[in-house]
Design a protein around this motif. Structure first.
Motif, PDB file in Angstrom:
ATOM      1  N   LEU B 210       1.033  -1.413   0.120  1.00  0.00           N
ATOM      2  CA  LEU B 210      -0.175  -0.115   0.112  1.00  0.00           C
ATOM      3  C   LEU B 210       0.659   0.956   0.076  1.00  0.00           C
ATOM      4  O   LEU B 210       1.826   1.208   0.816  1.00  0.00           O
ATOM      5  N   THR B 211       0.392   2.419  -0.587  1.00  0.00           N
ATOM      6  CA  THR B 211       1.043   3.478  -0.498  1.00  0.00           C
ATOM      7  C   THR B 211       1.078   3.836   1.169  1.00  0.00           C
ATOM      8  O   THR B 211      -0.187   3.799   1.686  1.00  0.00           O
ATOM      9  N   ALA B 212       1.993   4.884   1.213  1.00  0.00           N
ATOM     10  CA  ALA B 212       1.667   5.561   2.277  1.00  0.00           C
ATOM     11  C   ALA B 212       0.246   6.527   3.170  1.00  0.00           C
ATOM     12  O   ALA B 212      -0.172   5.807   3.948  1.00  0.00           O
ATOM     13  N   GLN B 213      -0.001   7.026   1.438  1.00  0.00           N
ATOM     14  CA  GLN B 213      -1.932   7.432   1.524  1.00  0.00           C
ATOM     15  C   GLN B 213      -2.768   6.468   2.306  1.00  0.00           C
ATOM     16  O   GLN B 213      -3.278   6.606   3.145  1.00  0.00           O
ATOM     17  N   GLU B 214      -2.717   4.965   1.240  1.00  0.00           N
ATOM     18  CA  GLU B 214      -3.481   4.123   1.689  1.00  0.00           C
ATOM     19  C   GLU B 214      -3.204   3.732   2.809  1.00  0.00           C
ATOM     20  O   GLU B 214      -4.447   3.521   3.307  1.00  0.00           O
ATOM     21  N   TYR B 215      -1.934   3.750   3.688  1.00  0.00           N
ATOM     22  CA  TYR B 215      -1.479   2.319   4.703  1.00  0.00           C
ATOM     23  C   TYR B 215      -2.915   3.927   5.929  1.00  0.00           C
ATOM     24  O   TYR B 215      -3.260   3.608   6.134  1.00  0.00           O
ATOM     25  N   ASP B 216      -1.574   4.888   5.810  1.00  0.00           N
ATOM     26  CA  ASP B 216      -2.726   5.617   6.591  1.00  0.00           C
ATOM     27  C   ASP B 216      -4.092   6.037   6.714  1.00  0.00           C
ATOM     28  O   ASP B 216      -5.034   5.979   7.986  1.00  0.00           O
ATOM     29  N   ASP B 217      -5.072   6.159   5.722  1.00  0.00           N
ATOM     30  CA  ASP B 217      -6.457   5.580   5.161  1.00  0.00           C
ATOM     31  C   ASP B 217      -6.705   4.834   5.624  1.00  0.00           C
ATOM     32  O   ASP B 217      -8.152   4.583   6.437  1.00  0.00           O
ATOM     33  N   TRP B 218      -6.685   3.850   5.562  1.00  0.00           N
ATOM     34  CA  TRP B 218      -6.790   2.292   6.406  1.00  0.00           C
ATOM     35  C   TRP B 218      -6.860   2.521   7.092  1.00  0.00           C
ATOM     36  O   TRP B 218      -7.887   1.824   7.823  1.00  0.00           O
ATOM     37  N   ILE B 219      -5.792   3.200   8.282  1.00  0.00           N
ATOM     38  CA  ILE B 219      -5.745   2.837   9.653  1.00  0.00           C
ATOM     39  C   ILE B 219      -7.002   3.600  10.154  1.00  0.00           C
ATOM     40  O   ILE B 219      -7.568   3.622  11.341  1.00  0.00           O
ATOM     41  N   ALA B 220      -6.826   5.191   9.289  1.00  0.00           N
ATOM     42  CA  ALA B 220      -8.618   5.989   9.700  1.00  0.00           C
ATOM     43  C   ALA B 220      -9.529   5.656   9.761  1.00  0.00           C
ATOM     44  O   ALA B 220     -10.508   6.426  10.397  1.00  0.00           O
ATOM     45  N   GLY B 221      -9.512   4.551   8.772  1.00  0.00           N
ATOM     46  CA  GLY B 221     -11.667   3.961   8.740  1.00  0.00           C
ATOM     47  C   GLY B 221     -11.863   4.050   7.149  1.00  0.00           C
ATOM     48  O   GLY B 221     -12.601   3.615   6.584  1.00  0.00           O
ATOM     49  N   LYS B 222     -11.169   4.671   6.410  1.00  0.00           N
ATOM     50  CA  LYS B 222     -11.405   4.615   5.140  1.00  0.00           C
ATOM     51  C   LYS B 222     -10.324   3.616   4.402  1.00  0.00           C
ATOM     52  O   LYS B 222      -9.507   4.028   3.496  1.00  0.00           O
ATOM     53  N   ARG B 223     -11.420   2.905   4.271  1.00  0.00           N
ATOM     54  CA  ARG B 223     -10.982   1.297   3.856  1.00  0.00           C
ATOM     55  C   ARG B 223     -11.299   1.075   2.241  1.00  0.00           C
ATOM     56  O   ARG B 223     -12.360   1.183   2.406  1.00  0.00           O
ATOM     57  N   ASP B 224     -10.442   1.456   1.091  1.00  0.00           N
ATOM     58  CA  ASP B 224     -10.525   1.360  -0.081  1.00  0.00           C
ATOM     59  C   ASP B 224     -10.590  -0.651  -0.271  1.00  0.00           C
ATOM     60  O   ASP B 224      -9.311  -0.882  -1.158  1.00  0.00           O
ATOM     61  N   TRP B 225     -11.789  -1.284  -0.157  1.00  0.00           N
ATOM     62  CA  TRP B 225     -11.265  -2.207  -1.036  1.00  0.00           C
ATOM     63  C   TRP B 225     -11.115  -2.569  -2.009  1.00  0.00           C
ATOM     64  O   TRP B 225     -10.797  -3.607  -2.681  1.00  0.00           O
ATOM     65  N   THR B 226     -11.926  -2.152  -3.285  1.00  0.00           N
ATOM     66  CA  THR B 226     -11.496  -2.128  -4.133  1.00  0.00           C
ATOM     67  C   THR B 226      -9.978  -1.504  -5.350  1.00  0.00           C
ATOM     68  O   THR B 226      -9.755  -1.563  -6.251  1.00  0.00           O
ATOM     69  N   SER B 227      -9.243  -1.060  -3.878  1.00  0.00           N
ATOM     70  CA  SER B 227      -7.756  -0.910  -4.547  1.00  0.00           C
ATOM     71  C   SER B 227      -7.173  -1.750  -4.707  1.00  0.00           C
ATOM     72  O   SER B 227      -7.128  -2.481  -4.682  1.00  0.00           O
ATOM     73  N   PRO B 228      -6.515  -1.671  -6.419  1.00  0.00           N
ATOM     74  CA  PRO B 228      -5.580  -2.277  -6.724  1.00  0.00           C
ATOM     75  C   PRO B 228      -4.450  -2.955  -5.586  1.00  0.00           C
ATOM     76  O   PRO B 228      -4.159  -4.163  -5.823  1.00  0.00           O
ATOM     77  N   HIS B 229      -4.360  -2.537  -5.095  1.00  0.00           N
ATOM     78  CA  HIS B 229      -2.641  -2.495  -3.972  1.00  0.00           C
ATOM     79  C   HIS B 229      -3.459  -3.069  -3.072  1.00  0.00           C
ATOM     80  O   HIS B 229      -2.890  -4.065  -2.760  1.00  0.00           O
ATOM     81  N   VAL B 230      -4.807  -2.615  -2.787  1.00  0.00           N
ATOM     82  CA  VAL B 230      -5.088  -3.964  -1.448  1.00  0.00           C
ATOM     83  C   VAL B 230      -5.187  -5.488  -2.311  1.00  0.00           C
ATOM     84  O   VAL B 230      -5.404  -6.527  -1.026  1.00  0.00           O
ATOM     85  N   LYS B 231      -6.067  -5.444  -2.849  1.00  0.00           N
ATOM     86  CA  LYS B 231      -6.233  -6.493  -3.636  1.00  0.00           C
ATOM     87  C   LYS B 231      -4.782  -7.272  -4.638  1.00  0.00           C
ATOM     88  O   LYS B 231      -5.392  -8.750  -3.884  1.00  0.00           O
ATOM     89  N   GLN B 232      -3.489  -6.872  -4.683  1.00  0.00           N
ATOM     90  CA  GLN B 232      -2.805  -7.088  -4.673  1.00  0.00           C
ATOM     91  C   GLN B 232      -1.905  -8.598  -3.373  1.00  0.00           C
ATOM     92  O   GLN B 232      -1.373  -9.324  -3.238  1.00  0.00           O
ATOM     93  N   VAL B 233      -2.215  -7.647  -1.800  1.00  0.00           N
ATOM     94  CA  VAL B 233      -1.874  -8.357  -0.731  1.00  0.00           C
ATOM     95  C   VAL B 233      -2.653 -10.011  -0.894  1.00  0.00           C
ATOM     96  O   VAL B 233      -2.088 -10.234  -1.105  1.00  0.00           O
ATOM     97  N   PHE B 234      -3.798  -9.499  -1.894  1.00  0.00           N
ATOM     98  CA  PHE B 234      -4.273 -11.303  -1.878  1.00  0.00           C
ATOM     99  C   PHE B 234      -3.352 -12.244  -2.856  1.00  0.00           C
ATOM    100  O   PHE B 234      -3.598 -13.146  -2.872  1.00  0.00           O
TER     101      PHE B 234
END
Lengths: 322, 421
Positions: B210-234
């Motif tokens: 995840l990019t730094a922005q995506e990471y911080d958003d994730w922790i803050a509760g704004k999780r974008d599950w459609t993001s290609p990076h989140v998909k990439q984790v799986f």
């Protein structure tokens, strides 16, 4: 015999001779005060009161509380009435549906679980070589706790465990016994049967003790094969025993699989080995959803009630046949 | 007739009592007394925690000599069930141990906010975030819990790799795995029987994906599950499984402690472990000596990301709402998180303590690398998810490994579960 003399009325109907010593029935009843008859009338209620109150206070009342609780919410909605929300969530949860499906699977596997001890008991009864040894060997697992049994089979059934090693030596590709969702439930049920069939075996052996050996001899003289002996002589004569084992095995399967599941699969893989009990435990303990767990408990209670009533009917019918 | 009416009266009375709100009751009456504090945890019974508890008790006795403290060690696998029952009844221990994240956040209704009592410790201790909900702190952190990637330097040497320079990108990592496989070992020790493997995977590798922005958003509760990076984790999780990077039968291997045993016995070169409690550097040192145990950063998958150590407050003590004197109970929490007590816990149990002032130079390179990562570290990604979503993720991750579902389906289901939570 001082005891017998102290209660002559008990023996009154038994022997004609003692009748003379007793006053006629009418005379016996008349001196009794009216209060006494009321005491007598109340006595049964007083006597069952402790049991009834204990059941009422410690069983039925908590049951009502639990059912009532299942209509309230969890977390932020704690204590507020939410109607049937919990039940709707429950039946919408694929995991709970899997758990119910597994209960159905257990019922389907029941005949196997009964047939195994029945067959082995038959062999012991027919005195196959070494039957004395087998009698104790078969009973041995019944004394082990589910946790120990689970731990043993965790090792045996591990992917790199001895069973798979033996299979690969025999040229069969290894099976992930506890990691394949299509296999895991059967593996756990198999272990459960292994661990508990000793008890059913003992019941079967007790049943065999009442079997008339003359019938078996007659069948043998007539030249009946083993299968025919089992089908035409043993099974019909042991109907009641078989029914009893059915009922107890069913109860065992539905109520005491938790320990094995907990140790062997933790409900996995992919949630395929969930049973309602395990679901309740997870919701209450891990997900902090006591009200949802209550709803699941209520559903389980209803299932057990239906199964229990069916079993009582079955046992009663068996008793009447006799 | 009279009897029947009596029975109906009893029944009606019972139903009325039952009908009055929930079975939990709203009466949160006191379970504690002022001269005795009862502490519930799952640690105090362990020999390695003995001197920690002793030091904490001594520290507390100096402040409150007349208050006795009783530690009740509960079995961990029953802990939250027992605690749940205590909370439902509104009676229970005065001070209780919690795991950070969901376990404590789900139960803050039963806890006293401790901010006013613990202000002095805010700088000295790390990991507060995991015990905070809506800006209020509910526990003092004892240990930090995180997910370093441990590697076995001896296996690296055997595979002809340089143990001093582990892979920094995903491609390098795959190449290293190939070399390790040739040397006869698995690349990753994975235990996913409980479905916990994917949580560790997400948190340990997330900072490289995840990019730094995506990471911080994730922790803050704004999780974008459609993001290609989140998909990439799986996708990478599935790839690791499909390419045989993991040990066989990962879905039936228990993480605690079979997968750690695989790593310890040098059957696998990497394991995503823990910082405290179990499966950590000190545990591994039993078989993999300190000089052979390394800790590496997450391999970079997405160019431009800076891998960071994922950690949170591990365990911490909170104060129950029903305790008579929260101040005294909070003082006990302070004693349980004092530098002196935590130093003992670090030394004996190998826990990475929440106290950043503890000297860890004796612990070997792995411990030093972990502590060095704390400053730049970020909260673990999986800790931000609800326990319900984590449970679902565990089951879906097993399906990914067995090939019975797709990454798209997994992300879709998780998004729905995360939204509902």
């Amino acid at each position: 015999m001082p005891l017998r003399n102290a209660h002559p009325s008990v023996r009154a109907g038994g022997a004609g001779r003692t009748d003379e010593a007793l006053p006629p029935p009418a005379e016996r009843r008349s001196p009794r005060p009216v209060r006494g008859s009321r005491t007598e009338r109340l006595a049964p209620y007083v006597l069952i009161a402790p049991t009834a109150l204990i059941i009422l206070a410690l069983r039925l009342y908590p049951l009502l509380l639990g059912v009532n609780f299942s209509f309230t919410g969890d977390g932020e909605r704690n204590g507020t009435a939410v109607g049937v929300d919990n039940y709707r969530e429950l039946f919408g949860d694929p995991l709970f549906r899997t758990a119910l499906g597994n209960v159905g699977l257990l019922v389907l596997l029941l005949p196997v679980a009964v047939a195994i001890p029945g067959l082995l008991a038959t062999f012991i009864y027919l005195r196959v070589p070494g039957h004395r040894l087998y009698r104790s060997v078969y009973f041995f697992p019944a004394v082990l706790s589910p946790v120990i049994v689970g731990a043993i089979f965790n090792l045996l059934l591990a992917f790199d465990g001895p069973l798979n090693a033996a299979l690969s030596r025999a040229g069969v590709s290894p099976v992930d016994w506890l990691g394949d969702p299509d296999v895991a439930m059967f593996a756990v049920v198999g272990v459960h049967v292994w661990a508990t069939f000793g008890m059913a075996l003992v019941v079967f052996l007790a049943g065999f003790a009442t079997l008339d050996s003359a019938l078996l001899d007659a069948a043998r003289v007539d030249g009946a094969s083993l299968l025919r002996v089992i089908w035409h002589v043993i099974i019909p004569r042991l109907t009641r025993t078989i029914q009893f084992v059915f009922v107890t095995t069913m109860i065992g399967m539905l109520t005491s699989m938790f320990g094995l599941l907990y140790v062997m699969t933790s409900g996995g893989p992919e949630g395929s080995t969930y049973l309602p009990e395990y679901y309740i435990w997870i919701q209450q303990g891990q997900m902090n959803r006591p009200a949802l767990a209550s709803a699941a408990s209520t559903v389980l209670f209803v299932i057990m009630l239906v199964v229990g009533l069916l079993q009582i009917t079955l046992l009663q019918r068996a008793g009447r046949d006799d | 007739m009279r009897r029947r009416s009596l029975w109906s009266a009893v029944l009606v009375a019972g139903l009325t009592v039952a009908g009055c709100g929930s079975a939990t009751g709203s009466d949160q009456s006191s379970g504690g007394s002022t001269d005795k504090l009862v502490v519930w945890d799952w640690k105090s019974g362990e020999p390695s925690a003995a001197s920690y508890i002793e030091k904490a008790k001594a520290g507390f006795a100096k402040k409150h000599p007349h208050v006795t403290v009783e530690f009740v060690a509960q079995p961990f696998d029953q802990y939250y069930t027992l605690l749940g029952a205590a909370i439902q009844s509104g009676k229970g221990p005065d001070v209780m141990l919690f795991n950070g994240g969901g376990q404590i956040r789900d139960r803050v209704d039963a806890l006293v906010p401790l901010d006013e009592y613990l202000t002095e410790d805010k700088q000295r201790l790390a990991g507060w975030e995991a015990f905070t909900k809506d800006g209020k702190t509910y526990a003092g952190p004892v240990t930090l819990q995180g997910h370093p990637i441990y590697y076995n330097k001896a296996l690296y040497e055997k595979a002809g790799l340089d143990p001093a320079t582990p892979a920094t990108t995903w491609d390098e990592f795959l190449a290293d795995c190939g070399a390790i496989a040739k040397a006869g070992a698995d690349c990753i020790a994975l235990g996913n029987k409980e479905g916990a493997g994917i949580q560790f995977w997400l948190s340990a590798l997330g900072s490289g994906i995840l990019t730094a922005q995506e990471y911080d958003d994730w922790i803050a509760g704004k999780r974008d599950w459609t993001s290609p990076h989140v998909k990439q984790v799986f996708e990478l999780w599935k790839q690791a499984g499909d390419q045989g990077l993991n040990n066989d039968g990962a879905n039936s291997t228990a993480m605690f402690n079979d997968s750690f045993a695989l790593f310890q016995s040098s059957k696998a070169a990497h394991v995503i472990g823990l910082m405290s409690d179990v499966g950590h550097w000190k545990d591994f040192n039993e078989f993999v000596t300190p000089d052979k145990l390394g800790v590496m950063g997450a391999p970079v998958v997405t160019a431009g990301t800076t891998p960071s150590l994922a950690y949170d407050g591990g365990i911490g003590y909170g104060v129950a709402k029903w305790t008579k004197e929260p101040k005294v109970a909070a003082d006990l929490v302070r004693s349980l998180t004092s530098t002196e007590a935590l130093t003992a816990f670090y030394a004996d149990a190998g826990a990475i303590a929440a106290d950043t002032t503890i000297d860890v130079s004796q612990g070997g390179p792995a411990a030093a690398a972990i502590v060095a990562g704390i400053k730049t570290g970020k909260p673990a990604l999986h800790v931000a998810l609800s326990s319900k979503t984590l449970d679902l993720m565990g089951r879906l991750s097993q399906q990914l490994l067995s090939g019975s579902t797709t990454v798209d389906e997994v992300v879709k289901q998780l998004a729905a579960s995360d939204k509902a939570a």
